[in-house]
Design a protein around this motif. Structure first.
Motif, short mmCIF file in Angstrom:
data_model
loop_
_atom_site.label_atom_id
_atom_site.label_comp_id
_atom_site.label_asym_id
_atom_site.label_seq_id
_atom_site.Cartn_x
_atom_site.Cartn_y
_atom_site.Cartn_z
N GLN A 38 -17.21 -25.83 -6.05
CA GLN A 38 -18.31 -25.50 -6.94
C GLN A 38 -19.18 -24.36 -6.42
O GLN A 38 -19.69 -23.55 -7.20
CB GLN A 38 -19.20 -26.73 -7.16
CG GLN A 38 -18.52 -27.88 -7.90
CD GLN A 38 -19.48 -29.01 -8.15
OE1 GLN A 38 -20.54 -28.82 -8.76
NE2 GLN A 38 -19.12 -30.20 -7.68
N ALA A 67 -18.54 -21.68 -4.83
CA ALA A 67 -18.04 -20.31 -4.98
C ALA A 67 -18.50 -19.69 -6.29
O ALA A 67 -18.62 -18.46 -6.41
CB ALA A 67 -16.52 -20.30 -4.88
N GLU A 68 -18.76 -20.50 -7.32
CA GLU A 68 -19.14 -19.99 -8.64
C GLU A 68 -20.63 -20.19 -8.93
O GLU A 68 -21.09 -19.86 -10.01
CB GLU A 68 -18.32 -20.71 -9.71
CG GLU A 68 -16.81 -20.52 -9.55
CD GLU A 68 -16.00 -21.29 -10.58
OE1 GLU A 68 -14.78 -21.22 -10.52
OE2 GLU A 68 -16.63 -21.96 -11.43
N ALA A 69 -21.37 -20.73 -7.97
CA ALA A 69 -22.78 -21.07 -8.23
C ALA A 69 -23.69 -19.89 -7.90
O ALA A 69 -23.38 -19.06 -7.04
CB ALA A 69 -23.18 -22.28 -7.40
N ASP A 70 -24.83 -19.80 -8.63
CA ASP A 70 -25.83 -18.79 -8.27
C ASP A 70 -26.68 -19.31 -7.11
O ASP A 70 -26.47 -20.42 -6.62
CB ASP A 70 -26.70 -18.44 -9.48
CG ASP A 70 -27.44 -19.65 -10.05
OD1 ASP A 70 -27.71 -19.67 -11.26
OD2 ASP A 70 -27.75 -20.60 -9.27
N GLN A 111 -28.52 -22.70 -7.72
CA GLN A 111 -27.56 -23.80 -7.78
C GLN A 111 -26.93 -24.07 -6.40
O GLN A 111 -26.66 -25.20 -6.04
CB GLN A 111 -26.46 -23.46 -8.79
CG GLN A 111 -26.94 -23.42 -10.23
CD GLN A 111 -25.87 -22.89 -11.16
OE1 GLN A 111 -25.08 -22.01 -10.77
NE2 GLN A 111 -25.85 -23.40 -12.39
N ARG A 112 -26.72 -22.96 -5.67
CA ARG A 112 -26.09 -23.08 -4.35
C ARG A 112 -26.92 -23.96 -3.42
O ARG A 112 -26.40 -24.85 -2.74
CB ARG A 112 -25.92 -21.69 -3.75
CG ARG A 112 -25.22 -21.66 -2.40
CD ARG A 112 -25.20 -20.22 -1.88
NE ARG A 112 -24.41 -20.13 -0.66
CZ ARG A 112 -24.83 -20.47 0.55
NH1 ARG A 112 -26.06 -20.94 0.68
NH2 ARG A 112 -24.06 -20.35 1.60
#
Length: 999
Positions: free
Chosen positions: A780, A782-785, A788-789
């Motif tokens: 997850q 790798a695609e989070a801003d 969100q990270r």
């Protein structure tokens, strides 16, 4: 008829037999023994065995060895004595030995002796361990070689103890007898190694691709030697095996052994015991009974009698009847007398007479327990013994006897009386005569059953023929206590009053009035040091040697110097004292003497320029304290022996632990009025080291070394003999002053905080959840801003912490706790130890939900209330919990939420703190620790921080330790700092290492 026997000797199985009718003219040769198995089913299995003659210590009556019960069960009129006999035997190679042990009991033409049956049981145990994977590879040094071995993972202390107690004496009778635990370790290790080599292919490693190097790494040569028949590791120049050996030893130490759910259990009920209400009518039996049952392995309180199983009232236990029958069938070969109880369709008990009950206690019960069956015996079994009791009282006609002047006088008379006793009950001559007339091994005396054999009765009757009352000096009483008793008739108790009682109880230092700091000492002695000085003077006045065994850092040097300064007060000029120590400490003694006792005249006898012969005698005459090293004392022992020493003091006296060395003999040869041994470690490895030090302090007090080893060292170290341990404590306690930093009277002066990392493994279930959580987060993230990270990282950290705590905390499914978490297992062990020691612990967790799960679980496991304070606790309840914990004298465990209880509380009743899950902020953890480690704490505080190895917990802990100096700037509050790590850094922190998971 041929009865086969076996002993484990020289790392191999030695087989011999008894045959009726054979005789040998040699008086030292066993008249019934043979190594000839020709024409029997054993013959093919012993081909190729080489012949030896063993010297075996065997029971003997009337100059003849006692035949096996299988040959002759006739009782003897006199008790047997051990005597050495020459026995012809066959030594079997490992694989034939294993084959024989697996087939021996199924042979119809050779009867297995008890010793061979026991080794068959060990072979089965070895195969069982291998089948369950409870083995680990090892690299050992044997006879100058490096050898690769497979060793058993045998971390169940109770099971090991059961196997030790079950071992027949003939298994270890070779060469005059060996300790059972030593033989068991050797035999089980050898059988496990053989079992593994029989199933693992050789070679274990695939062939090397490409050119084979001239010198293979040691690890590869070791792996090659782990399979096949030859365990010797090929040696190469510059081999350094220590690191590999240490890693393999650490691996073995970290392993834990699983256990099964149910086992068959045997319960011995004495005559008159109430029958359980399961169809027996509630009547009282007039016979002994062995009751059959099913019992939980993990939870022994789960106990279902066989009668209930057959009555269909054990429906909650799957396959209960099959489990019971299968277990009884396996037990039959270890307990052959049970056969008649299995003839019916619903076997539930075996009825025995008194002789049969005694045989069950002595023979069958230990064997069954060793094989993993449950065994429940009456509470009196093995406890109440026939023995002696000594009572001494000050003689009023002698003005108080031993109590005089400074408090004691070895020449003072005291009245004494010897009595016979069984347990706590004294018995008279008439009662003993009646017991002897009954000639039964189990007798009922004053409401309790007692095991009593002929040897004990003979020893008691001989005791009654000796003078048992009168007067003797205190010195004679000490020697009588040290030398009294043996296996047949032990010394059970000493009841002494006054100063003599204090000396024997080891409380002389507390009875004596503490001495104030002598005038010549430029320091202020702490209270425990004042008591120590009084004890040293007390022992010196008596002319007795002493062992000052205070913990390191408690001031043994200062107390000894203070004794010398006291002796020189008021113009007294006693003879000089010789201090012998390691070279590294001579300078320290010189500096400490100059600092604390500057008026003492000190001469250092060391180096090439030291005085010799008459010059040395003259130099010593001008000194109060002579300092020298062990090496110099050994070289100059002859001339040092010409000086009239007041005392000889040995610092770091463990240097004398090997009594036979030239150094130890030389030091003991130097005469002095008294002697003092100083050491914080009186026993480093073996109890014979204590004998060696005591032989220096009080020569001859503990008797010859061989007798000490036989009477104390072997029974205590190898067999865990509590009676021998009590006797040794009674013999040595008057001469040893031992204070620990954990002693409450000491810790008031020296409170310390000891931080310990407690490393735990994950269970396979935890490891699976851990990997799934990490994989999900990395996918997850790798695609989070950025926002969100940060949330993902913190959420994942929280989940992984919960996984490391317990799967049930993450899953929130209300599932059971037992057996699913390495942390919980370790916490339970530590809390159990704390409570057993009569102490208290604080356990911090940052998760209130986990604390709520733990509180009832720990309470049931510890069998006592466990307190629980969290954010939802009201102020009144909070105050009540704190007051209860602080004021209740009973040991206890207090669970606390880190946020709710990390500050503002005083909980100094606890001297143990456990951080179950880490906040990863040293300041926050230290604040919580300070609930116990604060003003008012009078004991050392042990702080344990739990870490799951091979997980993020270990790696983050390492990061914090490396950056402790910058902790405030790197670790802010909570785990926010972790959100700044890159994906690669996170992967390095979170990955699960292979060593994380326990089998």
């Amino acid at each position: 008829m041929l009865v086969a026997h076996a002993a484990w000797h020289g790392g191999a199985l030695c087989l011999w037999a008894e045959r009726t009718g054979s005789r040998e003219p040699d008086p030292d040769a066993h008249p019934f023994a043979t190594r000839d198995f020709t024409g029997t089913s054993y013959e093919p299995m012993v081909r190729g065995a080489f012949r030896v003659e063993l010297a075996m210590a065997l029971p003997t009556v009337g100059g003849m060895p006692v035949p096996s019960p299988e040959l002759d069960s006739t009782p003897h009129d006199e008790p047997p004595r051990l005597r050495e006999w020459r026995v012809p035997a066959l030594v079997l190679e490992p694989f034939p030995a294993m084959a024989l042990l697996q087939a021996a009991e199924h042979s119809g033409d050779v009867v297995c002796g008890t010793d061979l049956r026991y080794l068959c049981l060990l072979a089965e145990e070895a195969v069982h361990l291998v089948g369950r994977g409870q083995v680990l590879p090892a690299l050992l040094r044997e006879d100058g070689d490096l050898v690769a071995r497979w060793r058993p993972v045998f971390d169940d202390g109770d099971r090991f103890g059961d196997l030790v107690r079950a071992m027949p004496s003939a298994c270890r009778a070779a060469d005059g007898g060996r300790p059972a635990a030593e033989v068991l370790r050797e035999a089980l290790s050898g059988l496990v190694d053989t079992a593994v080599r029989g199933i693992v292919p050789h070679p274990l490693l695939p062939p090397r691709a490409g050119r084979v190097p001239d010198r293979l790494p040691l690890a590869e040569r070791w792996v090659e030697a782990l399979t096949g028949p030859n365990p010797v590791v090929a040696r190469e120049p510059r081999d350094d095996p220590d690191e590999l050996i240490a890693e393999l030893d650490a691996w073995a130490a970290a392993v834990r052994r699983p256990s099964g759910p149910l086992r068959v259990c045997f319960r011995l009920a004495e005559p008159g015991a109430d029958e359980l209400d399961y169809g027996q009518g509630g009547e009282k039996s007039e016979s002994w009974r062995v009751e059959f049952a099913l019992q939980g392995v993990d939870d022994p309180s789960l106990y279902v009698p066989a009668a209930l199983v057959w009555a269909g009232e054990a429906t909650s236990i799957p396959n209960a009847r099959e489990t019971l029958l299968e277990g009884l069938g396996r037990a039959l070969r270890l307990f052959p007398g049970m056969a008649r109880a299995l003839n019916g369709d619903t076997p539930h008990e075996l009825v025995l007479d008194t002789a049969g009950a005694f045989r069950f206690l002595r023979e069958s019960a230990p064997m069954l327990a060793a094989a993993g069956f449950g065994v429940l015996l009456p509470t009196w079994a093995g406890r109440a013994r026939l023995g002696m009791r000594l009572t001494t009282r000050d003689d009023p006609d002698e003005g108080g006897g031993a109590a005089a002047g400074s408090g004691f006088d070895l020449s003072g008379l005291m009245r004494f009386k010897w009595d016979l006793a069984i347990g706590d009950e004294s018995i008279d001559e008439d009662e003993l005569a009646e017991l002897a007339r009954l000639k039964t091994p189990l007798v009922r005396l004053r409401g309790q059953w007692v095991e009593l054999d002929e040897e004990q009765l003979e020893a008691a009757l001989e005791f009654l023929r000796q003078p048992r009352a009168g007067t003797m000096t205190a010195a004679e009483a000490i020697r009588a206590i040290v030398n009294a008793g043996d296996d047949a008739l032990p010394l059970l108790d000493v009841d002494a009053d006054g100063a003599f009682g204090d000396l024997l109880s080891g409380q002389a230092d507390r009875r004596l009035t503490p001495m104030t700091t002598p005038e010549g000492v430029e320091a202020t002695l702490r209270p425990y040091q004042e008591r120590g000085l009084a004890w040293l003077r007390f022992m010196s006045d008596l002319g007795l040697g002493g062992l000052l065994a205070d913990d390191m850092g408690l001031g043994k040097t200062l107390q000894t110097l203070s004794l010398l300064a006291y002796e020189r007060e008021g113009g007294r000029t006693p003879r000089p004292t010789l201090l012998i120590g390691p070279m590294s400490l001579v300078g320290n003694w010189q500096r400490e003497a100059a600092r604390f006792t500057p008026k003492l005249r000190v001469y250092v006898h060391h180096g090439t320029g030291r005085h010799r012969d008459e010059d040395l005698v003259a130099a010593v005459g001008r000194a109060d304290l002579v300092l020298t090293t062990y090496g110099t004392a050994a070289r100059d022992a002859a001339v040092l022996g010409r000086v009239g020493w007041e005392r000889v003091v040995c610092d770091e006296a463990q240097a004398l632990k090997n009594a036979g060395t030239r150094q130890a003999r030389a030091v003991r040869s130097i005469p002095a009025r008294t002697r003092i041994a100083l050491t914080g470690t009186p026993v480093e490895n073996h109890l014979t080291e204590l004998w060696s030090i005591m032989e220096f302090a009080n020569p001859g007090l503990l008797g010859p070394r061989a007798a000490f080893r036989e009477r104390f060292a072997v029974p205590i170290e190898k067999d865990g003999d509590e009676r021998a341990a009590l006797a040794l404590k009674r013999a040595t306690q008057p001469f040893i002053l031992r204070r620990l930093k954990t002693d409450r009277s000491i810790i008031s002066d020296l409170p310390e905080k000891q931080e310990i990392k407690t490393y735990c493994n994950l269970t396979p279930e935890q490891a699976s959840l851990y990997r799934a959580t990490v994989d999900d987060m990395l996918a997850q993230i790798a695609e989070a801003d950025e926002r969100q990270r940060r949330g993902l990282v913190l959420a994942t950290m929280a989940k992984l912490k919960q996984v490391c705590n317990h799967p049930a905390q993450l899953l929130k499914d209300g599932s059971r706790l037992a057996g699913r978490s390495g942390k919980l297992e370790r916490l339970e062990e530590i809390c159990g130890q704390v409570v057993e020691q009569g102490e208290k612990a604080l356990v911090f967790t940052q998760y209130a939900e986990f604390g709520s799960m733990l509180q009832p679980y720990l309470a049931s496991r510890l069998e006592r209330p466990v307190l629980w304070l969290h954010g939802g606790t009201s102020k009144q309840a909070r105050d009540d919990l704190v007051q209860h914990f602080q004021n209740d004298p009973e040991p206890s465990v207090f669970l606390l939420s880190l946020k709710a209880a990390g500050t503002g509380l005083t909980l100094t009743a606890a001297n143990h703190v456990v951080h179950l899950d880490r906040w990863w902020n040293p300041a926050v953890e230290d604040q919580a620790t300070d609930r116990a480690f604060r003003i008012g704490q009078t004991r050392n505080v042990q702080v344990r921080k739990f870490v799951c190895v091979g997980t993020m917990e270990e790696r983050i802990d390492e990061m914090i330790e490396r950056k402790k100096a910058l902790a405030d700037s790197i670790v802010g509050t909570g785990e926010d700092w972790l959100t700044e790590l890159s994906v690669a850094e996170l992967r390095d922190v979170l990955w699960l290492a292979p060593e994380a998971v326990a089998d």
